[in-house]
Structures are given as C-alpha cells and as structure tokens.
Design an enzyme around this catalytic site. Structure first.
Site, short mmCIF file in Angstrom:
data_model
loop_
_atom_site.label_atom_id
_atom_site.label_comp_id
_atom_site.label_asym_id
_atom_site.label_seq_id
_atom_site.Cartn_x
_atom_site.Cartn_y
_atom_site.Cartn_z
N LYS A 152 0.83 -1.22 0.00
CA LYS A 152 0.00 0.00 0.00
C LYS A 152 0.86 1.26 0.00
O LYS A 152 0.64 2.17 -0.80
CB LYS A 152 -0.93 0.02 1.24
CG LYS A 152 -1.89 -1.16 1.32
CD LYS A 152 -2.83 -1.03 2.50
CE LYS A 152 -2.15 -1.06 3.85
NZ LYS A 152 -1.44 -2.32 4.17
N ARG B 273 -0.78 -9.30 12.90
CA ARG B 273 -1.30 -8.24 12.00
C ARG B 273 -2.11 -8.88 10.88
O ARG B 273 -3.15 -8.36 10.47
CB ARG B 273 -0.14 -7.41 11.44
CG ARG B 273 0.43 -6.47 12.50
CD ARG B 273 1.79 -5.95 12.11
NE ARG B 273 1.78 -5.11 10.92
CZ ARG B 273 2.88 -4.80 10.23
NH1 ARG B 273 4.06 -5.26 10.62
NH2 ARG B 273 2.79 -4.03 9.18
P1 AP5 Z 1 4.81 -1.67 1.77
O1 AP5 Z 1 4.53 -0.79 0.61
O2 AP5 Z 1 5.60 -1.09 2.90
O3 AP5 Z 1 3.46 -2.37 2.29
P2 AP5 Z 1 2.24 -1.78 3.11
O4 AP5 Z 1 1.02 -2.44 2.56
O5 AP5 Z 1 2.28 -0.30 3.14
O6 AP5 Z 1 2.60 -2.41 4.52
P3 AP5 Z 1 2.43 -1.85 5.99
O7 AP5 Z 1 3.13 -2.86 6.86
O8 AP5 Z 1 2.90 -0.43 6.12
O9 AP5 Z 1 0.92 -1.94 6.19
P4 AP5 Z 1 0.20 -2.10 7.51
O10 AP5 Z 1 -1.16 -1.91 7.03
O11 AP5 Z 1 0.43 -3.30 8.32
O12 AP5 Z 1 0.92 -1.01 8.43
P5 AP5 Z 1 0.49 0.44 8.85
O13 AP5 Z 1 1.73 1.24 8.88
O14 AP5 Z 1 -0.67 0.91 8.05
O15 AP5 Z 1 5.56 -2.98 1.21
C1 AP5 Z 1 6.07 -3.98 2.08
C2 AP5 Z 1 7.45 -4.47 1.60
O16 AP5 Z 1 7.30 -5.17 0.38
C3 AP5 Z 1 8.45 -3.33 1.32
O17 AP5 Z 1 9.73 -3.77 1.65
C4 AP5 Z 1 8.34 -3.12 -0.20
O18 AP5 Z 1 9.55 -2.63 -0.73
C5 AP5 Z 1 8.02 -4.51 -0.69
N1 AP5 Z 1 7.10 -4.53 -1.83
C6 AP5 Z 1 6.02 -3.72 -2.03
N2 AP5 Z 1 5.38 -4.08 -3.17
C7 AP5 Z 1 6.07 -5.15 -3.68
C8 AP5 Z 1 5.88 -5.98 -4.83
N3 AP5 Z 1 4.86 -5.81 -5.68
N4 AP5 Z 1 6.76 -6.99 -5.03
C9 AP5 Z 1 7.77 -7.20 -4.17
N5 AP5 Z 1 8.01 -6.46 -3.06
C10 AP5 Z 1 7.17 -5.44 -2.82
O19 AP5 Z 1 -0.07 0.19 10.34
C11 AP5 Z 1 0.80 -0.14 11.41
C12 AP5 Z 1 -0.03 -0.25 12.70
O20 AP5 Z 1 -0.68 1.01 13.00
C13 AP5 Z 1 -1.20 -1.27 12.65
O21 AP5 Z 1 -0.78 -2.58 12.95
C14 AP5 Z 1 -2.16 -0.68 13.70
O22 AP5 Z 1 -1.75 -0.99 15.01
C15 AP5 Z 1 -2.00 0.83 13.52
N6 AP5 Z 1 -2.98 1.39 12.55
C16 AP5 Z 1 -2.71 1.98 11.35
N7 AP5 Z 1 -3.83 2.37 10.74
C17 AP5 Z 1 -4.87 2.02 11.55
C18 AP5 Z 1 -6.28 2.13 11.46
N8 AP5 Z 1 -6.87 2.68 10.37
N9 AP5 Z 1 -7.04 1.65 12.47
C19 AP5 Z 1 -6.47 1.10 13.56
N10 AP5 Z 1 -5.13 0.95 13.72
C20 AP5 Z 1 -4.33 1.40 12.73
#
Ligand code: AP5
Length: 217
Positions: free
Chosen positions: A13, A170
């Site tokens: 994402k 997660r």
């Molecule tokens: P990346 O682009 O970083 O993936 P992402 O989907 O953004 O992953 P996140 O871990 O950031 O999502 P998340 O939803 O768990 O975390 P968030 O920060 O929102 O890609 C991942 C890796 O793969 C990278 O190394 C990239 O280079 C690689 N990659 C990407 N695309 C690729 C491809 N096509 N092929 C190969 N490699 C690829 O949330 C963190 C925490 O915050 C949550 O656990 C929760 O506690 C809290 N939180 C956040 N939002 C909320 C909400 N709305 N409600 C409640 N709690 C929340």
C-alpha cells in the site's frame, strides 16, 4: 480525486500510494505513518497507540477516526489517497459520513490482493528510512547503496512490528477486521481488485491503467 487503497499488511500500500500521489498530484495520507510520527514526537496520541501497534492490534476506532478526519481536512482540494485507513467497517462508515457532510465522496477503491506467504517474505525484507519514510526491500526494491536511503543518505531501519510474531497477528487482525471493509465498499463504491502478487512496477501499471480509464470518463 479521492482514493482508498486497501490491502493486507505488507501488500504494498505504502509503495503504491507514493506513486499514485506523485502521478495524480494527490496527498498521501497514511494512518500508520501518522501514528509513527506521533510516537516519535512523544505525543499523547502516540503514547495511546503504542501498545496496540507493538502487538499488531488495531488502535481504537475513536482515536483513528479523529486523527484521520484532521488529516483529510488539511488535504488540498485536488484530493488524497488513503493508505491504511479505513481498516474497520465502522471507520469506513465514519469516513463516508464526514465526506458527505463536506459534499465529497470516495471516487475509487483499489484493493491489493496478495497471498499470505508472499506477505511474510515482503515484511521480513522491508527496510525504511526513518527520515523521509522511503520504503525498500532487501531483495525486491534495493537502495543504490546497501542500507542507505537514496533520498537523504540516512541509515535504513527495520520496523519493530515487522518481526514474525507481530506480523502473524497483524495478518490475523487484517482477515478478521479489515477484509469486511472490502465487502462494504463493493456494496457502495467502484472497487478495482488488483493482483498484487506481481512486481511493484507491474502492480503500478495495473493501478494507473484503471485510474487513467476512470479519469478519462
Ligand atoms: P509496503 O509498501 O511497505 O506495504 P504496506 O502495505 O504499506 O505495509 P504496511 O506494513 O505499512 O501496512 P500495515 O497496514 O500493516 O501497516 P500500517 O503502517 O498501516 O511494502 C512492504 C514491503 O514489500 C516493502 O519492503 C516493499 O519494498 C516490498 N514490496 C512492495 N510491493 C512489492 C511488490 N509488488 N513486489 C515485491 N516487493 C514489494 O499500520 C501499522 C499499525 O498502525 C497497525 O498494525 C495498527 O496498530 C495501527 N494502525 C494503522 N492504521 C490504523 C487504522 N486505520 N485503524 C487502527 N489501527 C491502525
């Protein structure tokens, strides 16, 4: 244009939202990045969120909805792309209510579909820049110099919630609480399912194809 990007943790994402925001001139609003900034600043909000994030649980809706409503208000008129929000049906309902009050609506929802085994590999290899938030991968998206951010030369770090135990939780949280959001949007909006089991560039091309077709209508 107002876009929601859905997908499991590690689905890509953040990677795709940065590219969408750059191409269409939108503001990238990531709930996870905002929470991490609040934690780094030691704010009350950051302190409240800390234990949930470290355990791989969702931060309570009330905190998140208020935080994201504030971020959306600050977004420019040309729109935003939401990354990581909404993550529960209740958050989606609250978002719709706030947008309706402002005379706005979500124009498109992109749903990144990736299988769980691939996600575990992506998270294990993720490294990010603590300064600018750029995201890399040890094998798939390498920086020019190992361990160093291309943009500002800062040392890359691994996110504390990317360890195997928290990743498993997660993913469980995603399947239980966030997958129903996809069904919510399928009933109310245009949802583009994107096969994200491909390279980041292939995923970007599929997203742009859908958004370009939508913009040209
Ligand atoms: P990346 O682009 O970083 O993936 P992402 O989907 O953004 O992953 P996140 O871990 O950031 O999502 P998340 O939803 O768990 O975390 P968030 O920060 O929102 O890609 C991942 C890796 O793969 C990278 O190394 C990239 O280079 C690689 N990659 C990407 N695309 C690729 C491809 N096509 N092929 C190969 N490699 C690829 O949330 C963190 C925490 O915050 C949550 O656990 C929760 O506690 C809290 N939180 C956040 N939002 C909320 C909400 N709305 N409600 C409640 N709690 C929340």
């Amino acid at each position: 244009m107002r876009i929601v990007l859905l997908g499991a943790p590690g689905a890509g994402k953040g990677t795709q939202c940065k590219r969408i925001a750059a191409k269409y001139g939108l503001m990238h609003l990531s709930s996870g990045d905002i929470l991490r900034q609040e934690r780094a600043a030691g704010s009350n909000l950051g302190k409240k969120a800390q234990s949930y994030m470290d355990a791989g649980e969702l931060v309570p809706d009330k905190i998140i909805v208020e935080m994201m409503a504030g971020a959306i208000k600050k977004a420019a008129d040309n729109g935003f792309v939401l990354d990581g929000f909404p993550r529960t049906v209740n958050q989606a309902v609250e978002l719709d209510k706030a947008l309706t009050l402002a005379g706005q609506k979500i124009n498109a929802v992109l749903n990144l579909e990736v299988n769980d085994q691939l996600i575990v590999r992506r998270m294990a290899g993720r490294r990010s820049c603590p300064k600018c938030g750029a995201v890399y991968h040890l094998e798939n998206l390498k920086p020019k110099v190992e361990g160093i951010c291309d943009n500002d030369g800062d040392k890359l770090v691994q996110r504390p919630d990317d360890n195997a135990k928290v990743v498993a939780n997660r993913l469980k949280t995603y399947h239980q609480q966030t997958e129903p959001v996809v069904a919510y949007y399928k009933n109310n909006n245009t949802v583009y399912d994107i096969n994200a089991n491909r390279t980041a560039d292939e995923v970007t091309a599929a997203i742009f194809e859908n958004l370009d077709a939508m913009v040209s209508v």
